[in-house]
Write an enzyme that holds these catalytic residues in place. Structure first.
Site, PDB file in Angstrom:
ATOM      1  N   GLU A  47      82.465  25.583 -36.689  1.00  0.00           N
ATOM      2  CA  GLU A  47      81.361  25.289 -35.762  1.00  0.00           C
ATOM      3  C   GLU A  47      80.539  26.515 -35.390  1.00  0.00           C
ATOM      4  OE1 GLU A  47      82.603  24.714 -31.517  1.00  0.00           O
ATOM      5  OE2 GLU A  47      84.551  24.311 -32.456  1.00  0.00           O
ATOM      6  N   ASP A  98      89.763  18.348 -23.933  1.00  0.00           N
ATOM      7  CA  ASP A  98      89.153  17.547 -24.990  1.00  0.00           C
ATOM      8  C   ASP A  98      89.935  16.259 -25.208  1.00  0.00           C
ATOM      9  OD1 ASP A  98      87.265  19.491 -25.407  1.00  0.00           O
ATOM     10  OD2 ASP A  98      88.299  20.419 -27.099  1.00  0.00           O
ATOM     11  N   ASP A 135      88.282  24.238 -38.097  1.00  0.00           N
ATOM     12  CA  ASP A 135      87.266  24.176 -37.042  1.00  0.00           C
ATOM     13  C   ASP A 135      86.083  25.046 -37.478  1.00  0.00           C
ATOM     14  OD1 ASP A 135      85.728  24.398 -34.767  1.00  0.00           O
ATOM     15  OD2 ASP A 135      87.435  24.534 -33.407  1.00  0.00           O
ATOM     16  N   ASP A 145      93.282  18.014 -27.983  1.00  0.00           N
ATOM     17  CA  ASP A 145      93.453  19.214 -28.804  1.00  0.00           C
ATOM     18  C   ASP A 145      93.603  20.398 -27.870  1.00  0.00           C
ATOM     19  OD1 ASP A 145      90.470  20.495 -28.800  1.00  0.00           O
ATOM     20  OD2 ASP A 145      90.324  18.322 -29.030  1.00  0.00           O
TER      21      ASP A 145
END
Length: 422
Positions: free
Chosen positions: A123, A217, A121, A33
């Protein structure tokens, strides 16, 4: 990479990957990613990578921000044969109005094919109301589905359990979780399933933030979800062709005999020697370079000034495409502001205005060309009261990438004056 296999309860109970005995198409495709910190070309961690997920931008406490690298990453990923997908930094807390603003802005701008992944995303910035957080996530996922894409939720298992009712997500969107869980911060090229984040509905696992030296990643697609949007999982056969996909296909179909100065090429992982006969260092493999000169069957790579045979490179961008993403200038678009352009290129709006002999009160008009340089923030000095998550959200990056890039094993321990590489 994809084989039809018989899966039985006993063989999978320890891994927690599937819930019942059935014939399924299991995938173990790996990929990366990407955000602006990987630059303007899509990056492979390994030659065998099959997909990449590029950040289009997101929303945080400062509002909407975009990633100038998104379109060219999608295009150059397609040119490399990667199935390209999209993710959005989704720091909306439990605010549905912020969620609506985010979806209204980004969904019309998605450059990956219909049915491809658009991941949220989530987080950082969650409220203390788990139900309301989940409502905001489901709102975004439903908007993604309505727009014709595959909705996916990304986060860490502990963060999810603390702030989100993920069972509600799975009730509406089965097998829609993309979960990060790392064994350690050592270079890891294949997943160790002993550290799988066992929970229902995990379609994709981010198993490392150190997929290669320097940090990247690495993800494994468990259920074939990254094939969505591509006929028979072929990056050259998208179900729709936004402009970035068309650019990638055009570059991929350009014969190597057409390579000329100004093209962007990637050094193949299989390339072993320079045209001079000397061995190519391993760190060069997979990297993108601008072609400075061409002589017969050899091309000169700018930056490292080494000659390589045409057969040992792959075209990522034609000279016209590379010029569009060179980053030396930016053409103002309708709706742009000093703030939005500056944020996109990792600088303050005051710096951007001064570089162009203007102030932030100067009018911008579509078609204006602005000088851009030093596009990405390279370091950040920790201030009192900062947390790694607050810094990451402010800069539009993930906590995991910030931690891995700075070799931080305990994300709860940083100190004022510490200089972080961004």
């Amino acid at each position: 990479m994809k084989n039809k296999i018989k899966i039985v309860i006993a063989s999978l109970a320890c891994a927690g990957l599937f819930l019942c005995s059935q014939n399924v198409y299991a995938s173990r495709a790996q990929g990366t990613d990407l955000s602006r910190y990987q630059g303007y070309t899509a990056v492979k961690g390994q030659a065998s990578d099959e997909f990449a997920i590029s950040q289009i931008g997101g929303i945080n406490t400062g509002g909407i921000y975009t990633q100038a690298t998104y379109q060219s990453q999608v295009a150059t990923g397609i040119a490399q044969g990667l199935r390209m997908h999209t993710y959005i930094w989704y720091q909306v807390s439990s605010d549905k109005q912020a969620a609506k603003q985010c979806m209204d802005y980004f969904l019309p701008r998605v450059q990956t094919p219909k049915r491809s992944i658009v991941a949220l995303d989530y987080e950082d910035g969650a409220s203390c109301d788990q139900s309301a957080n989940t409502d905001a996530i489901l709102y975004g996922m439903n908007r993604i589905k309505q727009a014709g894409y595959t909705p996916v939720y990304y986060s860490y298992k502990p963060y999810t359990l603390a702030h989100v009712d993920y069972k509600r997500i799975l009730a509406e969107f089965p097998n829609s979780l993309w979960i990060a869980a790392y064994k350690d911060y050592k270079i890891t090229t294949t997943p160790d399933y002993a550290y799988f984040p066992t929970m229902d509905g995990v379609a994709q696992w981010q198993f490392t933030s150190m997929y290669r030296s320097g940090g990247l990643d690495g993800n494994v697609d468990l259920l074939g979800i990254t094939q969505n949007g591509y006929r028979k999982g072929d990056a050259a056969k998208p179900v729709s062709k936004p402009s970035a996909v068309k650019q990638g296909i055009k570059a991929d179909n350009t014969p190597k005999t057409d390579i000329k100065a100004g093209y962007t090429v990637k050094v193949n992982f299989s390339a072993s020697k320079w045209a001079s006969g000397q061995y190519i260092p391993s760190w060069v493999h997979g990297k993108a370079y601008r072609v400075q000169q061409v002589s017969g069957d050899r091309v000169l790579l700018a930056g490292i000034m080494s000659w390589i045979n045409r057969a040992d490179v792959e075209i990522l961008q034609t000279s016209a495409q590379a010029k569009q993403t060179s980053g030396s200038t930016y053409t103002v678009q309708s709706g742009d502001s000093w703030w939005s352009i500056a944020t996109r290129h990792g600088m303050s709006m005051y710096t951007l205005a001064a570089r162009n002999g203007k102030t932030i009160y100067s009018m911008l008009h579509p078609g204006d060309k602005l000088a851009i340089s030093g596009q990405m923030l390279r370091t950040y000095t920790v201030r009192r009261g900062d947390t790694l998550s607050s810094i990451a959200s402010r800069l539009g990056v993930s906590v995991s990438s910030l931690a891995s890039r700075n070799h931080i094993s305990n994300i709860n321990w940083i100190y004022p004056g510490q200089r972080l590489t961004i």
